[in-house]
Write a protein that holds these residues in place. Structure first.
Motif, short mmCIF file in Angstrom:
data_model
loop_
_atom_site.label_atom_id
_atom_site.label_comp_id
_atom_site.label_asym_id
_atom_site.label_seq_id
_atom_site.Cartn_x
_atom_site.Cartn_y
_atom_site.Cartn_z
N LYS A 2 0.85 -1.19 0.00
CA LYS A 2 0.00 0.00 0.00
C LYS A 2 0.88 1.24 0.00
O LYS A 2 2.09 1.17 0.22
CB LYS A 2 -0.95 0.00 1.20
N ARG A 3 0.26 2.40 -0.23
CA ARG A 3 1.02 3.64 -0.37
C ARG A 3 1.86 3.94 0.88
O ARG A 3 2.97 4.45 0.78
CB ARG A 3 0.08 4.81 -0.66
N SER A 4 1.33 3.64 2.04
CA SER A 4 2.03 3.97 3.28
C SER A 4 3.31 3.16 3.46
O SER A 4 4.09 3.44 4.38
CB SER A 4 1.11 3.76 4.48
N ASP A 5 3.55 2.17 2.59
CA ASP A 5 4.79 1.39 2.68
C ASP A 5 5.99 2.15 2.12
O ASP A 5 7.12 1.69 2.27
CB ASP A 5 4.65 0.08 1.90
N PHE A 6 5.74 3.30 1.47
CA PHE A 6 6.81 4.00 0.77
C PHE A 6 6.99 5.41 1.31
O PHE A 6 6.02 6.12 1.59
CB PHE A 6 6.49 4.09 -0.73
N ARG A 7 8.25 5.84 1.42
CA ARG A 7 8.58 7.23 1.75
C ARG A 7 8.72 8.06 0.49
O ARG A 7 8.51 9.26 0.50
CB ARG A 7 9.92 7.30 2.51
N LEU A 8 9.13 7.43 -0.60
CA LEU A 8 9.41 8.18 -1.83
C LEU A 8 8.42 7.82 -2.93
O LEU A 8 8.12 6.64 -3.16
CB LEU A 8 10.83 7.89 -2.32
N PHE A 9 7.92 8.86 -3.61
CA PHE A 9 7.06 8.68 -4.77
C PHE A 9 7.55 9.54 -5.92
O PHE A 9 7.94 10.70 -5.72
CB PHE A 9 5.61 9.05 -4.45
N HIS A 10 7.52 8.98 -7.10
CA HIS A 10 7.78 9.74 -8.33
C HIS A 10 6.46 9.81 -9.09
O HIS A 10 5.85 8.78 -9.40
CB HIS A 10 8.84 9.04 -9.19
N ARG A 11 6.01 11.04 -9.38
CA ARG A 11 4.72 11.22 -10.07
C ARG A 11 4.96 11.44 -11.56
O ARG A 11 5.88 12.15 -11.96
CB ARG A 11 3.96 12.40 -9.48
N LEU A 12 4.11 10.82 -12.38
CA LEU A 12 4.19 10.99 -13.83
C LEU A 12 2.80 10.90 -14.43
O LEU A 12 1.86 10.44 -13.78
CB LEU A 12 5.12 9.94 -14.45
#
Length: 294
Positions: A2-12
Motif C-alpha cells: 500500500k502507499r504507506s509502505d513508501f517514503r518516496l514517490f515519483h509522479r508521472l
C-alpha cells in the motif's frame, strides 16, 4: 502493498506514445517508470548520481528486474511510483516498487542491483556510508546538513557548486561570477552524508534593514530534492537573527516560482543580468523563532 509502505514517490502522467493498440500502457513501459523513480531516490538521499558512487569507486548494475501486473494504466492517467530499498546484502541492493493510480495498486516490481567496480564489473562490498544513508532515509532521518559561515570556511565548496552551475552550465563568464563581496558575505552550503557540497547561496546587507540573498545555486542532479529550499531557509533565518526586516533577491525568471513558493513576491519589470532574464523579488521577515529546515 500500500502507499504507506513508501517514503518516496515519483509522479508521472501517461503519454500517448506509451499506450498500445489496446489503449493501455504497454507492459515494458512500467519498468521504465520504476527506473525513472530510481533517479528520484538518489536525489532524495542527497546522492547526485553517478558522482556520489564514483566517490566510492563503484557503480550499480541491474542484476534482475521483475514486474507483476494487477491492473492497467491508460492514457493521461496520473501515476505515483513508490520505491523503497528493502534489503542490502554484501554487494547487492534490492528495491521494491509499487505503481499506484490514487490508492489503486496497478503494478508491483523488484529491482536487484549489484555494486561493482566499473572497470572490471566485478562485485564489491556496498560501502558502509551508503548503507547507513539508505537505512537512515528509510527510517525518516534527514539527508542534508546546511552550514552557515564565512568565505574562509565555506568558500571552496561554494565556489565548486557555483562554478558548476553558473560558469559551466549557464555559460556566465567566470570574471562576472566572482566579486569582492564574497569575503564579506554570509554563505550557506548544503552537504550530503558523504560531505559533498550540493547547493549554496550567500547573504549581504543591501541597505540597513534589508538583506540581499544571491548566488543561489543547486547542482543539476539535485534540483527538486528540497536542498535549495534548505539553503534559502537557512539564509532567511540568519537574516531574521541579524534583525533584518526584509529580504531581497534577483531571481532568474525561470526560478521565480521556486522563490514564490518560499513567500517572495515579484516587484517591478523583468530585467537582464549576465545575459539572463531576472525578476526582483522581496519577502518580509517578521521576527520569530526558527524551526527545522524542510
Amino acid at each position: 502493498m500500500k502507499r504507506s509502505d513508501f517514503r518516496l514517490f515519483h509522479r508521472l502522467r501517461v503519454r500517448w506514445a506509451e499506450v498500445d493498440a489496446q489503449k493501455i500502457v504497454f507492459n515494458g513501459h512500467y519498468l521504465m517508470y520504476v527506473d525513472t523513480a530510481i533517479a528520484d531516490y538518489w536525489r532524495a538521499i542527497g546522492m547526485p548520481y553517478p558522482d556520489a558512487l564514483e566517490h566510492h569507486g563503484g557503480d550499480l548494475y541491474v542484476k534482475k528486474a521483475s514486474l507483476e501486473y494487477h491492473a492497467s494504466a491508460r492514457y493521461d492517467d496520473v501515476l505515483d511510483v513508490g520505491l523503497r530499498c528493502s534489503r542490502i546484502g554484501n554487494s547487492s541492493m534490492v528495491f521494491e516498487a509499487g505503481i499506484f493510480r490514487q490508492d489503486e495498486l496497478l503494478i508491483t516490481g523488484e529491482l536487484v542491483y549489484v555494486y561493482a567496480d566499473p572497470n572490471t564489473q566485478t562485485s564489491m562490498r556496498v560501502p558502509q556510508e551508503l548503507r547507513d544513508t539508505i537505512s537512515d532515509f528509510e527510517a525518516g532521518k534527514p539527508m542534508f546538513q546546511v552550514r552557515v559561515g564565512g568565505w574562509d570556511e565555506l568558500g571552496a565548496d561554494a565556489q565548486l557548486v557555483r562554478t558548476e552551475v553558473f560558469v559551466q552550465e549557464q555559460g556566465i563568464p567566470a570574471e562576472m561570477e566572482w566579486d569582492d563581496a564574497d569575503r564579506g558575505c554570509l554563505h550557506a552550503v548544503a552537504y550530503n552524508r558523504f560531505g559533498m557540497a550540493l547547493a549554496t547561496g550567500r547573504m549581504l546587507e543591501h541597505v540597513p534593514g534589508v538583506a540581499k540573498i544571491g548566488r543561489m545555486a543547486v547542482r543539476r542532479t539535485m534540483r527538486g530534492s528540497g536542498v535549495g529550499r534548505a539553503v534559502l531557509d537557512a539564509l532567511m533565518q540568519a537574516a531574521r537573527e541579524r534583525g533584518y526586516r526584509e529580504a531581497l533577491l534577483h531571481a532568474q525568471t525561470s526560478a521565480a516560482g521556486f522563490y514564490a513558493r518560499a513567500g517572495f513576491t515579484a516587484r517591478g519589470p523583468e530585467f537582464e543580468e549576465a545575459g539572463i532574464a531576472h525578476r526582483s523579488m522581496r519577502k518580509e521577515l517578521p521576527r520569530r523563532g526558527g524551526g527545522p529546515l524542510d
